[in-house]
Write a protein that holds these residues in place. Structure first.
Motif, PDB file in Angstrom:
ATOM      1  N   VAL A 183       0.907  -1.161  -0.005  1.00 44.29           N
ATOM      2  CA  VAL A 183      -0.026   0.102   0.017  1.00 44.29           C
ATOM      3  C   VAL A 183       0.791   1.088   0.214  1.00 44.29           C
ATOM      4  O   VAL A 183       1.768   1.313   0.858  1.00 44.29           O
ATOM      5  CB  VAL A 183      -0.881   0.052   1.226  1.00 44.29           C
ATOM      6  CG1 VAL A 183      -1.586   1.241   1.273  1.00 44.29           C
ATOM      7  CG2 VAL A 183      -1.913  -0.989   1.064  1.00 44.29           C
ATOM      8  N   ILE A 219      -6.105  -0.567  -3.164  1.00 43.72           N
ATOM      9  CA  ILE A 219      -5.784   0.070  -1.820  1.00 43.72           C
ATOM     10  C   ILE A 219      -5.413   1.343  -1.433  1.00 43.72           C
ATOM     11  O   ILE A 219      -4.171   1.342  -1.119  1.00 43.72           O
ATOM     12  CB  ILE A 219      -5.668  -1.164  -0.797  1.00 43.72           C
ATOM     13  CG1 ILE A 219      -6.434  -2.587  -1.306  1.00 43.72           C
ATOM     14  CG2 ILE A 219      -5.627  -0.554   0.616  1.00 43.72           C
ATOM     15  CD1 ILE A 219      -6.171  -3.475  -0.069  1.00 43.72           C
ATOM     16  N   TYR A 227     -10.591   2.097   4.388  1.00 43.71           N
ATOM     17  CA  TYR A 227      -9.377   1.492   5.052  1.00 43.71           C
ATOM     18  C   TYR A 227      -8.652   2.406   5.856  1.00 43.71           C
ATOM     19  O   TYR A 227      -7.870   2.245   6.839  1.00 43.71           O
ATOM     20  CB  TYR A 227      -8.467   0.934   3.853  1.00 43.71           C
ATOM     21  CG  TYR A 227      -7.391   0.076   4.441  1.00 43.71           C
ATOM     22  CD1 TYR A 227      -7.308  -0.994   4.943  1.00 43.71           C
ATOM     23  CD2 TYR A 227      -6.072   0.710   4.545  1.00 43.71           C
ATOM     24  CE1 TYR A 227      -6.389  -1.861   5.528  1.00 43.71           C
ATOM     25  CE2 TYR A 227      -4.880   0.146   5.140  1.00 43.71           C
ATOM     26  CZ  TYR A 227      -5.054  -1.073   5.435  1.00 43.71           C
ATOM     27  OH  TYR A 227      -3.925  -1.995   6.085  1.00 43.71           O
ATOM     28  N   CYS A 240     -15.354  -1.214  -1.295  1.00 40.01           N
ATOM     29  CA  CYS A 240     -14.885  -2.464  -1.439  1.00 40.01           C
ATOM     30  C   CYS A 240     -14.780  -2.996  -2.860  1.00 40.01           C
ATOM     31  O   CYS A 240     -13.832  -3.692  -3.450  1.00 40.01           O
ATOM     32  CB  CYS A 240     -15.390  -3.551  -0.349  1.00 40.01           C
ATOM     33  SG  CYS A 240     -15.476  -3.224   1.276  1.00 40.01           S
ATOM     34  N   ASP A 243     -12.493  -1.409  -5.528  1.00 45.87           N
ATOM     35  CA  ASP A 243     -11.021  -1.608  -5.342  1.00 45.87           C
ATOM     36  C   ASP A 243     -10.934  -3.295  -5.846  1.00 45.87           C
ATOM     37  O   ASP A 243     -10.116  -3.458  -6.490  1.00 45.87           O
ATOM     38  CB  ASP A 243     -10.571  -1.425  -3.939  1.00 45.87           C
ATOM     39  CG  ASP A 243      -9.074  -1.780  -3.939  1.00 45.87           C
ATOM     40  OD1 ASP A 243      -8.455  -1.064  -4.012  1.00 45.87           O
ATOM     41  OD2 ASP A 243      -8.741  -3.233  -3.601  1.00 45.87           O
ATOM     42  N   THR A 271     -11.264  -4.349   7.265  1.00 47.91           N
ATOM     43  CA  THR A 271     -10.616  -5.489   6.635  1.00 47.91           C
ATOM     44  C   THR A 271     -11.217  -6.880   6.458  1.00 47.91           C
ATOM     45  O   THR A 271     -11.478  -7.477   5.335  1.00 47.91           O
ATOM     46  CB  THR A 271      -9.049  -5.500   7.243  1.00 47.91           C
ATOM     47  OG1 THR A 271      -8.356  -4.357   7.042  1.00 47.91           O
ATOM     48  CG2 THR A 271      -8.434  -6.701   6.310  1.00 47.91           C
ATOM     49  N   TYR A 274     -13.775  -6.333   3.673  1.00 51.26           N
ATOM     50  CA  TYR A 274     -13.063  -6.215   2.442  1.00 51.26           C
ATOM     51  C   TYR A 274     -12.907  -7.732   2.083  1.00 51.26           C
ATOM     52  O   TYR A 274     -12.916  -8.311   0.820  1.00 51.26           O
ATOM     53  CB  TYR A 274     -11.950  -5.523   2.589  1.00 51.26           C
ATOM     54  CG  TYR A 274     -10.891  -5.631   1.220  1.00 51.26           C
ATOM     55  CD1 TYR A 274     -11.532  -4.531   0.354  1.00 51.26           C
ATOM     56  CD2 TYR A 274      -9.839  -6.320   1.114  1.00 51.26           C
ATOM     57  CE1 TYR A 274     -10.672  -4.502  -0.746  1.00 51.26           C
ATOM     58  CE2 TYR A 274      -8.909  -6.239   0.027  1.00 51.26           C
ATOM     59  CZ  TYR A 274      -9.528  -5.250  -0.971  1.00 51.26           C
ATOM     60  OH  TYR A 274      -8.670  -5.249  -2.014  1.00 51.26           O
TER      61      TYR A 274
END
Length: 342
Positions: A183, A219, A227, A240, A243, A271, A274
């Motif tokens: 990331v 992300i 996030y 979600c 991405d 998370t 996700y």
């Protein structure tokens, strides 16, 4: 003869302009919109003393684009975006992204934005560069590797723990090649440069791994802002999806990715949601392998948040039990205070 209203435009920095921002917030709340805490600038349009529209900028993300009913249809949105684009150009902020409802695609296309990914009738992500995603995927394709099983992992590694190393090592053993995406956003406890160094050192012993630097297409604050805005109480499913759609339809094909490895998530609800969405959206195109987190000697699941807590509390002996030697050495050199000789 009808005359268009005399409009005035200005750019307001959020920091240090409390009264202006309060007025913008009240305006947005009339449309049931609560501005995100990460917005740094607002473009404002006035007719006399009345606020007629606004558009926010958070990094390279345009948010909260709203025009009041009496002034719709006079190209006010384009003028607001022009203010933000001019500021971005002067400050070398590029590219710019925005997320909107699909029924607004035509309006923003006229303002120079192109759709990247769409989640049904809920949301669409747009960018002001029509070939940005294609260019990124062409760059990725240079790192394509042969094999029947090509894996991908996306991680923040804040910092790189034994859990991260175990997951990546497992993927590398089970597959012909592993593409590890870090990331790229700043704002974590450790800087991007710190995290990249720890990941690169922690993966150097594996010959079939490519570590990819950060990208706005995976992300990032553009594709998955929930996030980074963990204080948001409700995770928007559309983020979600967007991405993951970008990963499924563009990034994975560029590298021939067949499997995506993820660690189970007992701590962070964002998370975990996700991961749940990933199983659904990638089905039939990319196999999702969810691996249970490893535990340290005390029986607790290894997590980056626990490592940060131990580092802040100077519990260095416990820290050794949760990170690879390469990470501990880096933390020792960069973040752990050394005793001063008398």
């Amino acid at each position: 003869m009808d005359l268009q209203p005399a409009l005035s435009l200005r750019l307001t920095r959020v920091a240090g302009h409390t009264q202006r921002v309060e007025r913008i917030t009240e305006f947005l709340q009339n449309f049931h919109i609560q501005p995100d805490a990460d917005i740094e600038y607002f473009a404002e349009a006035f007719v006399g003393n009345r606020l007629a529209g606004c558009a926010g900028l958070a990094g390279n993300i345009i948010k909260c684009v709203v025009t009041d009913l009496p002034w719709r249809g006079i190209n006010l949105t384009a003028r607001l975006l022009s203010v933000l684009e001019g500021f971005a150009l002067r400050n070398r902020i590029s590219p710019l992204f925005l997320c909107t409802r699909p029924e607004n695609i035509g309006q923003f296309r006229q303002c120079g934005f192109w759709p990247l990914a769409r989640d049904g009738d809920r949301a669409v992500l747009m960018e002001n560069n029509p070939v940005g995603l294609q260019h990124y995927c062409r760059q990725l394709s240079q790192y394509r590797q042969p094999g029947e099983k090509i894996a991908a992992i996306v991680m923040n590694a804040n910092p790189f723990t034994l859990g991260h190393q175990f997951l990546a090592g497992l993927a590398a053993r089970q597959c012909d090649w592993l593409h590890l995406f870090l990331v790229g956003e700043e704002g974590s406890f450790f800087s991007y440069a710190d995290r990249l160094t720890m990941v690169s050192r922690g993966m150097a012993h594996l010959p079939n791994v490519t570590v990819h630097g950060g990208s706005p297409y995976i992300i990032s604050r553009a594709t998955f802002p929930a996030y980074f805005l963990k204080e948001t109480p409700v995770v928007d499913q559309a983020w979600c999806a967007i991405d993951l759609i970008l990963f499924r339809d563009d990034i994975a094909p560029a590298l021939g990715i067949t499997h995506r490895y993820i660690g189970s998530e007992p701590f962070c609800p964002t998370t975990r949601r996700y991961n749940e969405t990933m199983h659904t959206l990638l089905a039939g195109k990319v196999t999702v392998k969810e691996i249970s987190r490893i535990a340290s000697h005390d029986g607790t699941a290894v997590s980056a948040s626990e490592v940060r807590r131990l580092l802040a509390g100077r519990h260095y002996d416990q820290l050794r039990d949760k990170v690879p030697p390469t990470t501990f050495s880096y933390l020792e050199a960069q973040h752990i205070a050394q005793p001063v000789s008398p």
